[in-house]
Design a protein around this motif. Structure first.
Motif, PDB file in Angstrom:
ATOM      1  N   ALA A 170      55.742  -2.525  43.923  1.00  0.00           N
ATOM      2  CA  ALA A 170      55.214  -1.817  42.778  1.00  0.00           C
ATOM      3  C   ALA A 170      54.710  -0.550  43.278  1.00  0.00           C
ATOM      4  N   GLY A 171      54.781  -0.380  44.671  1.00  0.00           N
ATOM      5  CA  GLY A 171      54.433   1.216  45.018  1.00  0.00           C
ATOM      6  C   GLY A 171      53.113   1.140  45.610  1.00  0.00           C
ATOM      7  N   LEU A 172      52.503   0.041  45.831  1.00  0.00           N
ATOM      8  CA  LEU A 172      51.004   0.053  46.499  1.00  0.00           C
ATOM      9  C   LEU A 172      51.161  -0.223  47.798  1.00  0.00           C
ATOM     10  N   CYS A 173      50.221   0.459  48.449  1.00  0.00           N
ATOM     11  CA  CYS A 173      49.835  -0.107  50.162  1.00  0.00           C
ATOM     12  C   CYS A 173      49.319  -1.194  49.923  1.00  0.00           C
ATOM     13  N   THR A 174      49.552  -2.282  50.986  1.00  0.00           N
ATOM     14  CA  THR A 174      49.106  -3.606  51.008  1.00  0.00           C
ATOM     15  C   THR A 174      48.520  -3.741  52.292  1.00  0.00           C
ATOM     16  N   ALA A 175      47.713  -4.985  52.448  1.00  0.00           N
ATOM     17  CA  ALA A 175      47.103  -5.485  53.562  1.00  0.00           C
ATOM     18  C   ALA A 175      47.151  -7.070  53.502  1.00  0.00           C
ATOM     19  N   HIS A 176      47.942  -7.513  54.638  1.00  0.00           N
ATOM     20  CA  HIS A 176      48.162  -9.054  54.522  1.00  0.00           C
ATOM     21  C   HIS A 176      47.077  -9.590  55.469  1.00  0.00           C
ATOM     22  N   LEU A 177      46.214 -10.476  54.742  1.00  0.00           N
ATOM     23  CA  LEU A 177      45.064 -11.052  55.344  1.00  0.00           C
ATOM     24  C   LEU A 177      45.386 -12.416  55.976  1.00  0.00           C
ATOM     25  N   ARG A 178      45.299 -12.703  57.113  1.00  0.00           N
ATOM     26  CA  ARG A 178      45.722 -13.727  57.734  1.00  0.00           C
ATOM     27  C   ARG A 178      44.602 -14.812  57.928  1.00  0.00           C
ATOM     28  N   ARG A 179      44.284 -15.421  56.793  1.00  0.00           N
ATOM     29  CA  ARG A 179      43.537 -16.507  56.573  1.00  0.00           C
ATOM     30  C   ARG A 179      43.833 -17.349  55.440  1.00  0.00           C
ATOM     31  N   GLY A 180      43.697 -18.695  55.217  1.00  0.00           N
ATOM     32  CA  GLY A 180      43.909 -19.730  54.397  1.00  0.00           C
ATOM     33  C   GLY A 180      45.333 -20.093  54.819  1.00  0.00           C
ATOM     34  N   PRO A 181      45.876 -21.090  54.035  1.00  0.00           N
ATOM     35  CA  PRO A 181      47.231 -21.797  54.399  1.00  0.00           C
ATOM     36  C   PRO A 181      48.274 -20.840  54.335  1.00  0.00           C
ATOM     37  N   TRP A 182      48.581 -19.959  53.099  1.00  0.00           N
ATOM     38  CA  TRP A 182      49.637 -19.198  52.985  1.00  0.00           C
ATOM     39  C   TRP A 182      49.483 -17.871  53.966  1.00  0.00           C
ATOM     40  N   GLY A 183      48.168 -17.528  54.121  1.00  0.00           N
ATOM     41  CA  GLY A 183      48.176 -16.252  55.093  1.00  0.00           C
ATOM     42  C   GLY A 183      48.378 -16.358  56.624  1.00  0.00           C
ATOM     43  N   LEU A 184      48.044 -17.614  56.912  1.00  0.00           N
ATOM     44  CA  LEU A 184      48.336 -18.217  58.533  1.00  0.00           C
ATOM     45  C   LEU A 184      49.788 -18.440  58.711  1.00  0.00           C
ATOM     46  N   LEU A 185      50.261 -19.236  57.681  1.00  0.00           N
ATOM     47  CA  LEU A 185      51.603 -19.984  57.858  1.00  0.00           C
ATOM     48  C   LEU A 185      52.787 -18.959  57.977  1.00  0.00           C
TER      49      LEU A 185
ATOM     50  N   ASP B 239      56.192 -13.812  59.109  1.00  0.00           N
ATOM     51  CA  ASP B 239      57.439 -13.875  58.495  1.00  0.00           C
ATOM     52  C   ASP B 239      57.956 -12.204  58.564  1.00  0.00           C
ATOM     53  N   PRO B 240      59.338 -12.233  58.745  1.00  0.00           N
ATOM     54  CA  PRO B 240      59.768 -10.750  58.795  1.00  0.00           C
ATOM     55  C   PRO B 240      59.441  -9.853  57.715  1.00  0.00           C
ATOM     56  N   ASN B 241      59.475 -10.381  56.473  1.00  0.00           N
ATOM     57  CA  ASN B 241      59.369  -9.668  55.149  1.00  0.00           C
ATOM     58  C   ASN B 241      58.007  -9.230  55.180  1.00  0.00           C
ATOM     59  N   VAL B 242      57.173 -10.090  55.821  1.00  0.00           N
ATOM     60  CA  VAL B 242      55.683  -9.894  55.665  1.00  0.00           C
ATOM     61  C   VAL B 242      55.158  -8.577  56.539  1.00  0.00           C
ATOM     62  N   VAL B 243      55.611  -8.842  57.743  1.00  0.00           N
ATOM     63  CA  VAL B 243      55.510  -7.785  58.971  1.00  0.00           C
ATOM     64  C   VAL B 243      56.241  -6.494  58.397  1.00  0.00           C
ATOM     65  N   ALA B 244      57.213  -6.367  58.006  1.00  0.00           N
ATOM     66  CA  ALA B 244      57.998  -5.305  57.568  1.00  0.00           C
ATOM     67  C   ALA B 244      57.415  -4.599  56.328  1.00  0.00           C
ATOM     68  N   THR B 245      56.738  -5.285  55.549  1.00  0.00           N
ATOM     69  CA  THR B 245      56.387  -4.659  54.254  1.00  0.00           C
ATOM     70  C   THR B 245      54.900  -4.120  54.243  1.00  0.00           C
ATOM     71  N   ALA B 246      53.991  -5.103  54.833  1.00  0.00           N
ATOM     72  CA  ALA B 246      52.628  -4.751  54.875  1.00  0.00           C
ATOM     73  C   ALA B 246      52.322  -3.450  55.293  1.00  0.00           C
ATOM     74  N   THR B 247      51.472  -2.727  54.735  1.00  0.00           N
ATOM     75  CA  THR B 247      51.125  -1.282  55.330  1.00  0.00           C
ATOM     76  C   THR B 247      49.997  -1.829  56.795  1.00  0.00           C
ATOM     77  N   TRP B 248      49.099  -2.802  56.330  1.00  0.00           N
ATOM     78  CA  TRP B 248      48.284  -3.196  57.354  1.00  0.00           C
ATOM     79  C   TRP B 248      48.304  -4.774  57.487  1.00  0.00           C
ATOM     80  N   ARG B 249      48.192  -5.246  58.674  1.00  0.00           N
ATOM     81  CA  ARG B 249      47.725  -6.806  58.578  1.00  0.00           C
ATOM     82  C   ARG B 249      46.403  -7.081  59.510  1.00  0.00           C
ATOM     83  N   ILE B 250      45.710  -7.806  58.630  1.00  0.00           N
ATOM     84  CA  ILE B 250      44.148  -7.942  59.010  1.00  0.00           C
ATOM     85  C   ILE B 250      43.830  -9.281  59.131  1.00  0.00           C
ATOM     86  N   ASP B 251      42.722  -9.592  59.983  1.00  0.00           N
ATOM     87  CA  ASP B 251      42.138 -10.850  60.305  1.00  0.00           C
ATOM     88  C   ASP B 251      40.932 -10.997  59.189  1.00  0.00           C
ATOM     89  N   SER B 252      40.406 -10.045  58.960  1.00  0.00           N
ATOM     90  CA  SER B 252      38.973  -9.942  58.389  1.00  0.00           C
ATOM     91  C   SER B 252      38.919  -8.673  57.588  1.00  0.00           C
TER      92      SER B 252
END
Length: 213
Positions: free
Chosen positions: A171-186, A190-203
């Motif tokens: 949708a054109g937004l910047c994104t931050a993928h949060l590494r917590r919870g089942p979805w966030g950690l598992l 994922d290559p799509n997550v790595v390629a798409t997220a503007t930032w990847r954060i732990d907190s």
């Protein structure tokens, strides 16, 4: 420049421990079994609610929500359910002049409970109140409107790739993928997550430094 930050709710702001424990008790199923089934559907790439259908095939989740409320065993959301970094992170963003929006796939009742927590946010809304849910484009348009900033100046923060970072990026937004919870950690690597997220954060504590002008 980021002018608005929009937050997912479950496993981004709130822990799901009591949420799933309440469902286990309502369905008279051991809590460990429910946790295991949630993990199984996450690994399959299914929505968490699919775990309930495994326990009771054909379950009408909306009807069960209503029955729980009638029985006095409805949704609960209290300070204890928040992750420790939530209030400090949201406060820091508002001090930077960033508009803070909370918008996730929750019921209208959950929206009421979230607002009762008096979080440092400008807008708190749920899919149940908007009548549209993630990952639909309309949901993210509503979220952007609430943030009052252009999509490219808006950051969506969430743990769930299929519901949060991937459709938000589309949708054109910047994104931050949060590494917590089942979805966030598992799905963190994922290559799509790595390629798409503007930032990847732990907190969430990392956000203020990332969006600071």
């Amino acid at each position: 420049m980021i002018r608005a930050v929009i937050f997912d709710v479950g496993e981004t702001l709130t822990r799901d421990d009591r949420y799933w424990a309440a469902w286990a008790d309502w369905l008279d199923t051991p809590r460990h079994t429910v946790s295991a089934l949630v993990g199984a559907v996450v690994a399959r790439g299914q929505d968490n609610a699919a775990a309930l259908d495994l326990i009771r095939p054909g379950i009408d989740v909306a009807a069960e929500y209503a029955a729980r409320e009638t029985a006095g065993r409805g949704e609960q959301l209290e300070e204890v359910d928040l992750y420790d970094d939530v209030r400090p992170a949201l406060t820091a963003l508002r001090q930077l002049g960033v508009r803070v929006v909370i918008a996730g796939n929750q019921t209208a009742r959950a929206g009421e409970l979230l607002r009762a927590l008096d979080l440092p946010a400008d807008v708190v809304a749920t899919s149940g109140e908007w009548g549209v849910a993630k990952p639909s484009e309309e949901f993210f348009q509503r979220a952007v409107d609430a943030g009052r900033a252009a999509p490219g100046e808006t950051l969506y923060v969430g743990d769930h790739p299929a519901n949060d970072t991937l459709p938000a990026a589309a949708a054109g937004l910047c994104t931050a993928h949060l590494r917590r919870g089942p979805w966030g950690l598992l799905w963190a690597e994922d290559p799509n997550v790595v390629a798409t997220a503007t930032w990847r954060i732990d907190s969430l504590a990392e956000l203020a430094a990332l969006v600071r002008p």
